[in-house]
Design a protein around this motif. Structure first.
Motif, short mmCIF file in Angstrom:
data_model
loop_
_atom_site.label_atom_id
_atom_site.label_comp_id
_atom_site.label_asym_id
_atom_site.label_seq_id
_atom_site.Cartn_x
_atom_site.Cartn_y
_atom_site.Cartn_z
N PRO A 1 1.52 -1.18 0.04
CA PRO A 1 -0.22 0.03 0.39
C PRO A 1 0.85 1.00 -0.09
O PRO A 1 2.13 1.60 0.21
CB PRO A 1 -0.71 -0.19 1.18
CG PRO A 1 -0.98 -1.80 1.99
CD PRO A 1 0.51 -2.03 1.27
N ASP A 2 0.30 2.52 -0.80
CA ASP A 2 1.03 3.29 -1.14
C ASP A 2 0.23 4.52 -0.36
O ASP A 2 -0.50 5.02 -0.13
CB ASP A 2 1.28 3.43 -2.23
CG ASP A 2 3.04 4.86 -2.63
OD1 ASP A 2 2.30 5.78 -1.66
OD2 ASP A 2 3.50 5.25 -4.02
N ARG A 3 1.22 5.17 0.80
CA ARG A 3 0.55 6.34 1.15
C ARG A 3 0.75 7.58 0.72
O ARG A 3 0.78 8.31 2.11
CB ARG A 3 0.85 6.15 2.93
CG ARG A 3 0.08 4.75 3.13
CD ARG A 3 0.55 5.02 5.08
NE ARG A 3 2.26 4.97 5.43
CZ ARG A 3 2.96 3.92 5.73
NH1 ARG A 3 2.86 2.68 4.92
NH2 ARG A 3 3.72 4.42 6.03
N SER A 4 1.23 7.36 -0.64
CA SER A 4 1.98 9.02 -0.24
C SER A 4 0.62 10.54 -1.07
O SER A 4 1.29 11.47 -0.26
CB SER A 4 2.47 8.78 -1.98
OG SER A 4 4.02 8.03 -2.29
N SER A 23 -1.35 10.35 0.97
CA SER A 23 -2.69 11.28 2.26
C SER A 23 -1.12 11.06 3.47
O SER A 23 -1.32 12.38 4.50
CB SER A 23 -3.28 9.98 3.06
OG SER A 23 -2.50 8.64 3.41
N ASP A 24 0.12 10.87 2.99
CA ASP A 24 1.17 11.33 3.79
C ASP A 24 2.16 11.81 3.66
O ASP A 24 2.35 10.46 2.76
CB ASP A 24 1.39 9.37 4.89
CG ASP A 24 2.46 9.87 5.40
OD1 ASP A 24 3.16 11.37 5.74
OD2 ASP A 24 3.27 9.15 6.02
N GLY A 74 6.41 2.69 1.64
CA GLY A 74 5.18 3.13 2.06
C GLY A 74 4.70 4.32 1.27
O GLY A 74 3.76 4.39 1.80
N HIS A 75 6.24 4.62 1.01
CA HIS A 75 5.36 5.62 0.15
C HIS A 75 6.27 6.53 -1.01
O HIS A 75 7.45 7.64 -1.53
CB HIS A 75 6.57 6.66 0.83
CG HIS A 75 5.45 6.74 2.44
ND1 HIS A 75 6.44 6.33 3.02
CD2 HIS A 75 4.55 7.41 3.12
CE1 HIS A 75 5.90 6.47 4.06
NE2 HIS A 75 4.79 7.73 4.33
#
Length: 387
Positions: free
Chosen positions: A37-40, A42-43, A298-299
């Protein structure tokens, strides 16, 4: 002291080297299992792990890094920057348990030497980058660095900085030029020569001196090189094998000629203009240390944006003025040449930062030592070096 001065020689007995050398099947990660999952969206953050002394810093506050700060201002993405990589094998050992067990490393972007990057690619431990999100990489990456044997097409890696392994010598004290690798073995250099101790750092230049094509060298080329070095060890022609402590030996005159990295010599010349760096007529190795995105980062999209940021010629030029290695963005040369600061403008004419065509014709990227070759070759080399 340069960033590369912190390198240590290859530790053939280390757990990380043993794992990679054996190519443990269970460690391989299939392509479908590398992304998470790529949280880019939202984060707006990322974690960037690099070597010490390998980025620009503010003149008045060394904790500030202007090129990173500019990226954050432009994109809103904050960067946690850690100088935690002091040795390729050591870092391999630090993050390999997570990668083997299909767990995130906690890092979105790392910089490792290409011979180690080859292991990560073989093991399937890094993700392909989306070049559609990296227009500056596509436009400005040095053509000579675009497709190394370990990562054809540069799908998994992008050079952070590049460099040359050649010969440094004290021309003022030696009293003559060195133009060929074979001249290291001249009688007037007996006991005044050092070679690099790390196998991956040393072998290519020495093979080139024997006429080998390092883009496709063979086991015979390797053994010929080892036998040559062993003879010069027995005759005490080679003073010793070094990490980057050759810098001190060369500066104080204990050594007159040595294997050396281009970026180190630029800094040495500032204090001692009698020291010269040569790309031998037979050729020298062009290497890189590359940005890679580990599995399950994650990013990922944020990391891809940062990579592309450093391929904007203006940003690449700013970084080049600090690290003094071969800039992987040739277009940065024009930016430096137009500077009103004379010292900055002079960097544009330095062939060790922007190699000219004549030098480029003598540079080659060595094929990697394969996992099948590594254990035996490292054992033989280390027995000669005394590791």
């Amino acid at each position: 002291m340069s960033r590369r001065s912190l390198l240590r020689s290859l530790g053939a007995g280390s757990a990380g080297a043993a794992l990679a050398g054996c190519g443990v099947p269970a460690a391989y990660v299939e392509p479908g299992d590398r992304s998470g999952p790529d949280r880019s969206d939202s984060d707006h953050s990322l974690h960037f792990a690099n070597w010490p002394l390998y980025i620009d810093t503010d003149d008045e506050d060394e904790s500030k890094r202007p090129t990173l700060d500019a990226f954050t201002r432009r994109t809103g993405i904050s960067v946690t920057y850690t100088e935690e990589i002091n040795d390729n094998d050591e870092f391999f050992g630090k993050i390999s348990p997570a990668l083997m067990n299909h767990q995130p490393t906690g890092r979105d972007l790392v910089v490792i030497s290409d011979w180690m990057a080859a292991r990560f690619v073989r093991l399937g431990w890094v993700q392909e980058m989306d070049r559609s999100r990296q227009p500056h990489v596509a436009a400005y990456l040095d053509p000579q660095l675009r497709s190394p044997a370990f990562d054809e097409g540069r799908l998994h890696s992008v050079p952070w900085q590049s460099g040359i392994t050649g010969i440094a010598y004290n021309r003022a004290k030696l009293g003559r030029e060195i133009r060929h690798t074979s001249e290291l073995w001249a009688d007037d250099l007996r006991g005044r020569v050092t070679l690099l101790s790390g196998l991956d750092e040393a072998f290519a230049l020495l093979m080139q001196g024997n006429g080998a094509d390092i883009t496709r060298w063979t086991a015979d080329d390797f053994h010929e090189m080892c036998e040559q070095v062993a003879r010069h060890v027995r005759s005490r022609h080679i003073r010793r094998f070094t990490g980057n402590d050759y810098i001190k030996d060369l500066a104080n005159g204990d050594v007159l000629a040595c294997q050396a990295y281009s970026g180190d010599v630029i800094q040495l010349q500032a204090d001692n203009p009698g020291i010269e760096f040569v790309v031998p007529e037979e050729g020298a190795e062009l290497w890189s240390e590359s940005l890679m995105i580990p599995n399950l980062a994650g990013h990922k999209r944020n990391a891809e944006k940062l990579v592309d940021h450093y391929y904007e010629p203006e940003v690449a030029a700013e970084l080049a003025t600090w690290v003094n290695y071969v800039c992987p963005v040739p277009a940065a040369r024009e930016i430096l040449a137009s500077s009103k600061d004379e010292e900055t403008a002079a960097l544009a004419e330095d062939p060790l930062i922007f190699p000219d065509d004549a030098m480029r014709r003598r540079l080659a990227i060595a094929r990697d030592i394969t996992s099948e070759e590594r254990t035996g070759f490292a054992k033989k080399w280390n027995s000669i070096v005394g590791l």
